[in-house]
Design a protein around this motif. Structure first.
Motif, short mmCIF file in Angstrom:
data_model
loop_
_atom_site.label_atom_id
_atom_site.label_comp_id
_atom_site.label_asym_id
_atom_site.label_seq_id
_atom_site.Cartn_x
_atom_site.Cartn_y
_atom_site.Cartn_z
N LEU A 1 1.37 -87.34 -59.19
CA LEU A 1 0.42 -88.23 -58.98
C LEU A 1 0.77 -89.82 -58.86
N LYS A 2 1.97 -90.24 -59.17
CA LYS A 2 2.40 -91.72 -59.46
C LYS A 2 3.58 -91.79 -58.41
N SER A 3 4.08 -90.94 -58.06
CA SER A 3 5.62 -91.27 -57.43
C SER A 3 5.58 -91.25 -55.76
N PRO A 4 5.75 -92.67 -55.35
CA PRO A 4 5.77 -92.67 -53.73
C PRO A 4 6.48 -91.38 -52.88
N VAL A 5 7.49 -90.96 -53.67
CA VAL A 5 8.16 -89.73 -52.92
C VAL A 5 7.16 -88.70 -53.08
N ALA A 6 6.49 -88.40 -54.05
CA ALA A 6 5.53 -87.47 -54.19
C ALA A 6 4.47 -87.37 -52.88
N LYS A 7 4.02 -88.64 -53.06
CA LYS A 7 2.73 -88.68 -51.96
C LYS A 7 3.36 -88.67 -50.45
N LYS A 8 4.61 -89.25 -50.28
CA LYS A 8 5.22 -88.98 -48.83
C LYS A 8 5.25 -87.65 -48.59
N ARG A 9 5.28 -86.72 -49.19
CA ARG A 9 6.02 -85.24 -48.99
C ARG A 9 4.52 -84.65 -49.41
N GLY A 10 3.68 -85.10 -49.69
CA GLY A 10 2.16 -84.25 -50.00
C GLY A 10 2.10 -83.38 -51.38
N TYR A 11 3.24 -83.78 -52.18
CA TYR A 11 3.10 -83.15 -53.53
C TYR A 11 2.06 -83.67 -54.30
N ASN A 12 1.45 -84.98 -54.10
CA ASN A 12 0.39 -85.67 -54.73
C ASN A 12 -0.88 -84.65 -54.78
N THR A 13 -1.05 -83.71 -53.96
CA THR A 13 -2.18 -82.73 -53.42
C THR A 13 -2.14 -81.67 -54.51
N ILE A 14 -0.96 -81.46 -54.93
CA ILE A 14 -0.77 -79.97 -55.78
C ILE A 14 -1.78 -79.93 -56.95
N PRO A 15 -1.98 -80.76 -57.77
CA PRO A 15 -2.85 -80.69 -58.78
C PRO A 15 -4.36 -80.40 -58.41
N GLN A 16 -4.80 -81.22 -57.58
CA GLN A 16 -6.02 -80.69 -57.02
C GLN A 16 -6.14 -79.35 -56.25
N LYS A 17 -5.29 -78.99 -55.57
CA LYS A 17 -5.12 -77.78 -55.01
C LYS A 17 -5.06 -76.59 -55.97
N MET A 18 -4.24 -76.87 -56.93
CA MET A 18 -4.11 -75.83 -57.98
C MET A 18 -5.56 -75.57 -58.73
N ILE A 19 -6.36 -76.67 -59.10
CA ILE A 19 -7.88 -76.54 -59.59
C ILE A 19 -8.63 -75.95 -58.52
N GLN A 20 -8.61 -76.01 -57.16
CA GLN A 20 -9.34 -75.57 -56.35
C GLN A 20 -9.38 -74.00 -56.24
N ALA A 21 -7.85 -73.61 -56.33
CA ALA A 21 -7.49 -72.26 -56.27
C ALA A 21 -7.86 -71.49 -57.32
N LEU A 22 -7.94 -72.04 -58.70
CA LEU A 22 -8.16 -71.45 -59.51
C LEU A 22 -9.87 -71.20 -60.02
N GLN A 23 -10.48 -72.25 -59.36
CA GLN A 23 -11.91 -72.07 -59.17
C GLN A 23 -12.20 -70.93 -58.50
N THR A 24 -11.56 -70.74 -57.27
CA THR A 24 -11.95 -69.76 -56.35
C THR A 24 -11.49 -68.31 -56.80
N THR A 25 -9.95 -68.22 -57.01
CA THR A 25 -9.72 -66.95 -57.50
C THR A 25 -9.95 -66.38 -59.05
N GLY A 26 -9.97 -67.54 -59.95
CA GLY A 26 -10.29 -67.23 -61.32
C GLY A 26 -8.89 -66.65 -61.91
N ASP A 27 -7.99 -66.69 -61.42
CA ASP A 27 -6.74 -66.04 -61.88
C ASP A 27 -5.42 -66.91 -61.72
N ARG A 28 -4.69 -67.23 -62.76
CA ARG A 28 -3.67 -68.26 -62.84
C ARG A 28 -2.47 -67.83 -62.03
#
Length: 233
Positions: A195-222
């Motif tokens: 969430l804070k690294s410019p490198v992560a933002k450049k590579r799209g890693y900054n979306t991982i937490p939000q995507k994980m939460i959305q996937a957990l809401q959809t699947t209900g499975d870790r």
């Protein structure tokens, strides 16, 4: 006065969670029990090694007002440096615990979704590092490094004793809690990087937490959510 300040702080931090982890629905409020000292906190909660906690069963957050210079957390002793007020550490702990409450309702009340600990605890520790700062005449909540975790993860990386990321991503809560000092520090470092690294933002890693939460809401499975979001990396 102290309890009133904490209550106002929690209302503001709840709004900040929504800015970082988007929610299309309201998150219910819960009770907060604040004890004046550690002894009463332990008598009530019977949880050794905790500085505060969120209880889904009681739907309440519980904490106590810190005092002194030594705080024990997960069998690690933390020293409050001279430039910090011990009482303010309680606010940081509640930043962390409040995120667990937020996630509980975000996943669906009583749904029992197991949230990966690197995400749940890591994001909790991400918010732990936040402070209110004056920017252009108004108070703004800004995230800085988590001083409780930084030295631990730096030391582990230098010595090569950190948990390989593939393992950490797939850890159950039991695995994570088996080595809490290291895993909490590594989970925090990972979320802070996303969430804070410019490198992560450049590579799209900054979306991982939000995507994980959305996937957990959809699947209900870790495990399914982990495979869906992180399987390509």
């Amino acid at each position: 006065e102290y309890a009133t300040r904490l209550a106002k702080h929690i209302e503001k931090i709840r709004a900040f969670y929504r800015k970082v982890i988007r929610s299309g629905k309201g998150i219910p409020k819960c009770h907060i029990k604040l004890f004046d000292n550690k002894e009463d906190f332990l008598y009530y909660g019977q949880i050794e090694g905790a500085a505060g906690y969120w209880s889904p069963a009681q739907e309440e957050m519980v904490a106590y007002r810190f005092s002194g210079k030594k705080l024990k957390l997960h069998n690690e002793e933390m020293t409050v440096t001279n430039n910090r007020n011990p009482e303010e550490e309680t606010f940081h702990v509640m930043n962390h615990e409040g995120f667990h409450q937020y996630m509980y309702y975000l996943m669906g009340r009583h749904r029992g979704v197991e949230i990966p600990s690197w995400l749940n605890e890591g994001m909790g520790d991400y918010f732990f590092g936040g402070n209110w700062q004056k920017v252009k005449g108004r108070k703004v909540f800004q995230i800085s490094t988590n001083w409780w975790r930084l030295d631990t993860i730096v030391k582990a990386l230098k010595e090569g004793t950190h948990v390989p990321l593939k393992n950490l991503f797939n850890y159950s809560q039991e695995d994570y809690y088996a080595n809490p000092g290291l895993c909490y520090a590594e989970g925090w470092a990972l979320c802070y990087f996303f969430l804070k690294s410019p490198v992560a933002k450049k590579r799209g890693y900054n979306t991982i937490p939000q995507k994980m939460i959305q996937a957990l809401q959809t699947t209900g499975d870790r495990q399914k959510a982990t495979a869906k979001v992180l399987g390509k990396y």
